[in-house]
Design an enzyme around this catalytic site. Structure first.
Site, mmCIF file in Angstrom:
data_model
loop_
_atom_site.group_PDB
_atom_site.id
_atom_site.type_symbol
_atom_site.label_atom_id
_atom_site.label_comp_id
_atom_site.label_asym_id
_atom_site.label_seq_id
_atom_site.Cartn_x
_atom_site.Cartn_y
_atom_site.Cartn_z
ATOM 1 N N LYS A 73 37.626 45.564 41.836
ATOM 2 C CA LYS A 73 36.180 45.320 41.680
ATOM 3 C C LYS A 73 35.456 45.368 43.028
ATOM 4 O O LYS A 73 34.438 46.048 43.161
ATOM 5 C CB LYS A 73 35.975 43.945 41.015
ATOM 6 C CG LYS A 73 36.433 43.915 39.565
ATOM 7 C CD LYS A 73 36.299 42.551 38.945
ATOM 8 C CE LYS A 73 37.366 41.562 39.364
ATOM 9 N NZ LYS A 73 38.754 41.914 39.044
ATOM 10 N N SER A 93 39.802 39.925 52.688
ATOM 11 C CA SER A 93 40.698 39.694 51.555
ATOM 12 C C SER A 93 41.505 38.408 51.737
ATOM 13 O O SER A 93 41.101 37.346 51.251
ATOM 14 C CB SER A 93 41.591 40.913 51.368
ATOM 15 O OG SER A 93 42.249 40.810 50.152
ATOM 16 N N ARG A 94 42.618 38.493 52.422
ATOM 17 C CA ARG A 94 43.387 37.285 52.763
ATOM 18 C C ARG A 94 43.963 37.488 54.163
ATOM 19 O O ARG A 94 44.445 38.581 54.505
ATOM 20 C CB ARG A 94 44.530 37.050 51.763
ATOM 21 C CG ARG A 94 44.077 36.484 50.415
ATOM 22 C CD ARG A 94 43.498 35.077 50.526
ATOM 23 N NE ARG A 94 43.066 34.526 49.250
ATOM 24 C CZ ARG A 94 41.839 34.613 48.747
ATOM 25 N NH1 ARG A 94 40.882 35.239 49.428
ATOM 26 N NH2 ARG A 94 41.534 34.060 47.586
ATOM 27 N N ASP A 135 36.847 37.851 57.985
ATOM 28 C CA ASP A 135 36.309 36.727 57.211
ATOM 29 C C ASP A 135 37.435 35.782 56.821
ATOM 30 O O ASP A 135 37.186 34.694 56.311
ATOM 31 C CB ASP A 135 35.599 37.238 55.948
ATOM 32 C CG ASP A 135 34.917 36.106 55.187
ATOM 33 O OD1 ASP A 135 34.147 35.356 55.824
ATOM 34 O OD2 ASP A 135 35.179 35.951 53.979
ATOM 35 N N GLU A 188 43.982 29.983 58.512
ATOM 36 C CA GLU A 188 42.628 29.449 58.337
ATOM 37 C C GLU A 188 42.598 28.062 57.711
ATOM 38 O O GLU A 188 41.659 27.291 57.932
ATOM 39 C CB GLU A 188 41.768 30.404 57.492
ATOM 40 C CG GLU A 188 42.174 30.482 56.028
ATOM 41 C CD GLU A 188 41.241 31.387 55.227
ATOM 42 O OE1 GLU A 188 40.975 32.510 55.682
ATOM 43 O OE2 GLU A 188 40.800 30.962 54.151
ATOM 44 N N HIS A 204 35.579 32.513 56.005
ATOM 45 C CA HIS A 204 35.785 32.732 54.563
ATOM 46 C C HIS A 204 34.477 32.496 53.804
ATOM 47 O O HIS A 204 34.428 31.729 52.849
ATOM 48 C CB HIS A 204 36.903 31.814 54.039
ATOM 49 C CG HIS A 204 37.633 32.415 52.874
ATOM 50 N ND1 HIS A 204 38.990 32.434 52.771
ATOM 51 C CD2 HIS A 204 37.178 33.025 51.753
ATOM 52 C CE1 HIS A 204 39.351 33.019 51.642
ATOM 53 N NE2 HIS A 204 38.260 33.391 51.009
ATOM 54 N N PHE A 246 32.161 35.154 49.966
ATOM 55 C CA PHE A 246 31.792 34.882 48.562
ATOM 56 C C PHE A 246 30.478 34.120 48.454
ATOM 57 O O PHE A 246 29.920 33.997 47.362
ATOM 58 C CB PHE A 246 32.892 34.033 47.897
ATOM 59 C CG PHE A 246 32.862 32.592 48.348
ATOM 60 C CD1 PHE A 246 33.379 32.225 49.576
ATOM 61 C CD2 PHE A 246 32.263 31.622 47.559
ATOM 62 C CE1 PHE A 246 33.309 30.902 50.001
ATOM 63 C CE2 PHE A 246 32.193 30.300 47.977
ATOM 64 C CZ PHE A 246 32.717 29.937 49.211
HETATM 65 P P1 NAI Z 1 40.852 43.137 41.864
HETATM 66 O O1 NAI Z 1 41.999 42.512 41.148
HETATM 67 O O2 NAI Z 1 39.683 43.616 41.063
HETATM 68 O O3 NAI Z 1 41.381 44.364 42.755
HETATM 69 C C1 NAI Z 1 42.504 44.288 43.577
HETATM 70 C C2 NAI Z 1 43.050 45.697 43.737
HETATM 71 O O4 NAI Z 1 44.153 45.629 44.664
HETATM 72 C C3 NAI Z 1 43.577 46.290 42.434
HETATM 73 O O5 NAI Z 1 43.082 47.608 42.257
HETATM 74 C C4 NAI Z 1 45.097 46.297 42.636
HETATM 75 O O6 NAI Z 1 45.723 47.382 41.959
HETATM 76 C C5 NAI Z 1 45.190 46.449 44.135
HETATM 77 N N1 NAI Z 1 46.472 46.016 44.687
HETATM 78 C C6 NAI Z 1 47.328 45.072 44.214
HETATM 79 N N2 NAI Z 1 48.386 44.968 45.039
HETATM 80 C C7 NAI Z 1 48.192 45.859 46.048
HETATM 81 C C8 NAI Z 1 48.942 46.218 47.195
HETATM 82 N N3 NAI Z 1 50.103 45.636 47.491
HETATM 83 N N4 NAI Z 1 48.432 47.181 48.003
HETATM 84 C C9 NAI Z 1 47.255 47.791 47.712
HETATM 85 N N5 NAI Z 1 46.512 47.481 46.638
HETATM 86 C C10 NAI Z 1 46.971 46.527 45.810
HETATM 87 O O7 NAI Z 1 40.399 42.056 42.957
HETATM 88 P P2 NAI Z 1 38.986 41.928 43.663
HETATM 89 O O8 NAI Z 1 38.092 41.061 42.848
HETATM 90 O O9 NAI Z 1 38.502 43.270 44.059
HETATM 91 O O10 NAI Z 1 39.381 41.058 44.969
HETATM 92 C C11 NAI Z 1 40.193 41.601 45.985
HETATM 93 C C12 NAI Z 1 40.619 40.489 46.922
HETATM 94 O O11 NAI Z 1 39.489 40.000 47.637
HETATM 95 C C13 NAI Z 1 41.174 39.222 46.212
HETATM 96 O O12 NAI Z 1 42.558 39.363 45.923
HETATM 97 C C14 NAI Z 1 40.932 38.145 47.233
HETATM 98 O O13 NAI Z 1 42.078 38.032 48.052
HETATM 99 C C15 NAI Z 1 39.767 38.675 48.065
HETATM 100 N N6 NAI Z 1 38.560 37.870 47.908
HETATM 101 C C16 NAI Z 1 37.987 37.340 49.038
HETATM 102 C C17 NAI Z 1 36.838 36.591 48.961
HETATM 103 C C18 NAI Z 1 36.172 36.047 50.176
HETATM 104 O O14 NAI Z 1 35.271 35.196 50.075
HETATM 105 N N7 NAI Z 1 36.529 36.496 51.377
HETATM 106 C C19 NAI Z 1 36.209 36.300 47.662
HETATM 107 C C20 NAI Z 1 36.861 36.968 46.536
HETATM 108 C C21 NAI Z 1 37.997 37.703 46.675
#
Ligand code: NAI
Length: 346
Positions: free
Chosen positions: A156, A232-233, A257, A262, A294, A297
């Site tokens: 997403k 991401s993380r 971020d 952290e 962080h 969001f």
């Molecule tokens: P999502 O689940 O929609 O997309 C994650 C994508 O990563 C998927 O297409 C999946 O196939 C892919 N993926 C899974 N394992 C992988 C790997 N080993 N290598 C490459 N791609 C891989 O998740 P979304 O909503 O897009 O969020 C992504 C990340 O953003 C979350 O997991 C979270 O860690 C981080 N996040 C950070 C926030 C912040 O405030 N900094 C807030 C929300 C999310």
């Protein structure tokens, strides 16, 4: 029926405000706690039915066992990522729910904000002009137009980030463990992505497999001057390797971020303290590193969606057999489970 009691860990004013607004008529009895959930603080949830936790709470084996002993049935994450929960150990003991999406725009837009700030030196200009220093020395940036951005994770957030980058006229390449069919995205191997990208942005979950995917070896294969963006993380990047690469002028800029250590510092005011983390302190001292704590969001829209979905997850769990946003370690291995996911996983 008695109101469901929720121990709400790591509560900040902005959380409280959005949850009070969502918790109309005081449907839930929410105990707001400033501390994180750890092995030392689990007892504060005594008498509750559920705990509500965020990214830096520690839901490990010990905590899971103690929560179960206290009769707590549900861990309600008010975030998307769940790397801080031992979901495999939790299976069969305590249910875990999350907020799968609250505003992917918030995170993607923050990644872009960091990128533009960094490469156009806005952080430097802000400080200079406040001091009536109008010199342009050292402020030269570069155009995004025509540059190649490598996106790791095209879910997403990654997709929205890609759309914004295309709006800037950038070439987009991507790596995803599960590439999306018919997406029009040019997928490449991770190795090719390291080699071709001027900018690399991470939008995948943290797993055991990709911990420290950015390390001395992968950095050595990147272009000199590459810009890294991590919303991401933190542990996707080996921070020490990143610091060395910045000192060596190999990495041109880092926009962070998230940071792997952290949980010890983010979300708190340490402005009057000596920070013990030398790597973080050195990274922050670099002119080409921007750290936000962080906060990607943190938009009004996201906070409101987080509160609504979290409380609806709790309501659904305690009032029906359904558990639409359950996190279960078996689900990713069983795609049909995800597709038909309505009922509780155990
Ligand atoms: P999502 O689940 O929609 O997309 C994650 C994508 O990563 C998927 O297409 C999946 O196939 C892919 N993926 C899974 N394992 C992988 C790997 N080993 N290598 C490459 N791609 C891989 O998740 P979304 O909503 O897009 O969020 C992504 C990340 O953003 C979350 O997991 C979270 O860690 C981080 N996040 C950070 C926030 C912040 O405030 N900094 C807030 C929300 C999310």
């Amino acid at each position: 029926m008695d109101r469901i009691k929720i121990a709400f860990y790591d509560a900040k004013d902005y959380d409280r405000n959005s949850f009070i607004a969502s918790n109309g008529n005081d449907e839930f009895d929410i105990r707001y706690l400033e501390t994180r959930l750890t092995a030392d603080t689990y007892k504060l949830a005594e008498g509750c039915d559920a705990v509500c936790v965020f990214v830096n709470d520690e839901i490990d084996r010990f905590v899971i066992d103690r929560l179960c002993e206290m009769g707590i049935k549900l861990v309600a994450l008010r975030c998307a990522g769940y790397n801080n929960v031992d979901v495999e150990y939790a299976y069969g003991k305590i249910h875990v729910v999350r907020v799968p999406a609250y505003s992917p725009y918030a995170v993607a837009e923050h990644a872009i904000a960091l990128l533009l700030t960094s490469i156009r030196r806005i952080h430097k200009a802000y400080i200079r002009t406040r001091d009536f220093n109008f010199s342009l020395e050292g402020m030269t940036g570069f155009d995004l137009h025509g540059k190649t951005v490598g996106v790791v994770g095209t879910g997403k957030i990654g997709r929205i980030f890609i759309d914004i980058c295309r709006g800037f006229g950038m070439n987009v390449i991507a790596y995803d463990k599960f590439p999306a069919a018919d997406s029009g995205i040019e997928y490449v191997s991770l190795d090719e992505l390291w080699q071709r990208s001027d900018i690399i942005s991470f939008h995948c979950p943290l797993t055991d497999e990709n911990r420290h995917m950015v390390n001395a070896d992968s950095i050595s294969r990147m272009k000199k001057g590459v810009v890294l963006i991590n919303t991401s993380r933190g542990a996707l990047i080996d921070s020490e390797a990143l610091l060395n690469a910045i000192k060596d002028r190999k990495v041109g800029a880092a926009c962070l971020d998230v940071y792997e250590e952290e949980s010890n510092v983010f979300f708190h005011d340490y402005s009057n303290h000596i920070v013990n983390d030398d790597i973080l302190a050195r990274l922050i001292s670099m002119p080409n590193v921007i750290v936000t704590s962080h906060q990607a969001f943190l938009t009004e829209e996201a906070l409101s969606n987080i509160a609504d979905t979290t409380l609806s997850n709790v309501r659904e769990f305690f009032s029906s057999d359904a558990c639409s946003n359950e996190v279960c370690y078996k689900c990713p291995n069983l795609p049909t489970c995800r597709q038909d996911h309505v009922k509780k996983c155990f």
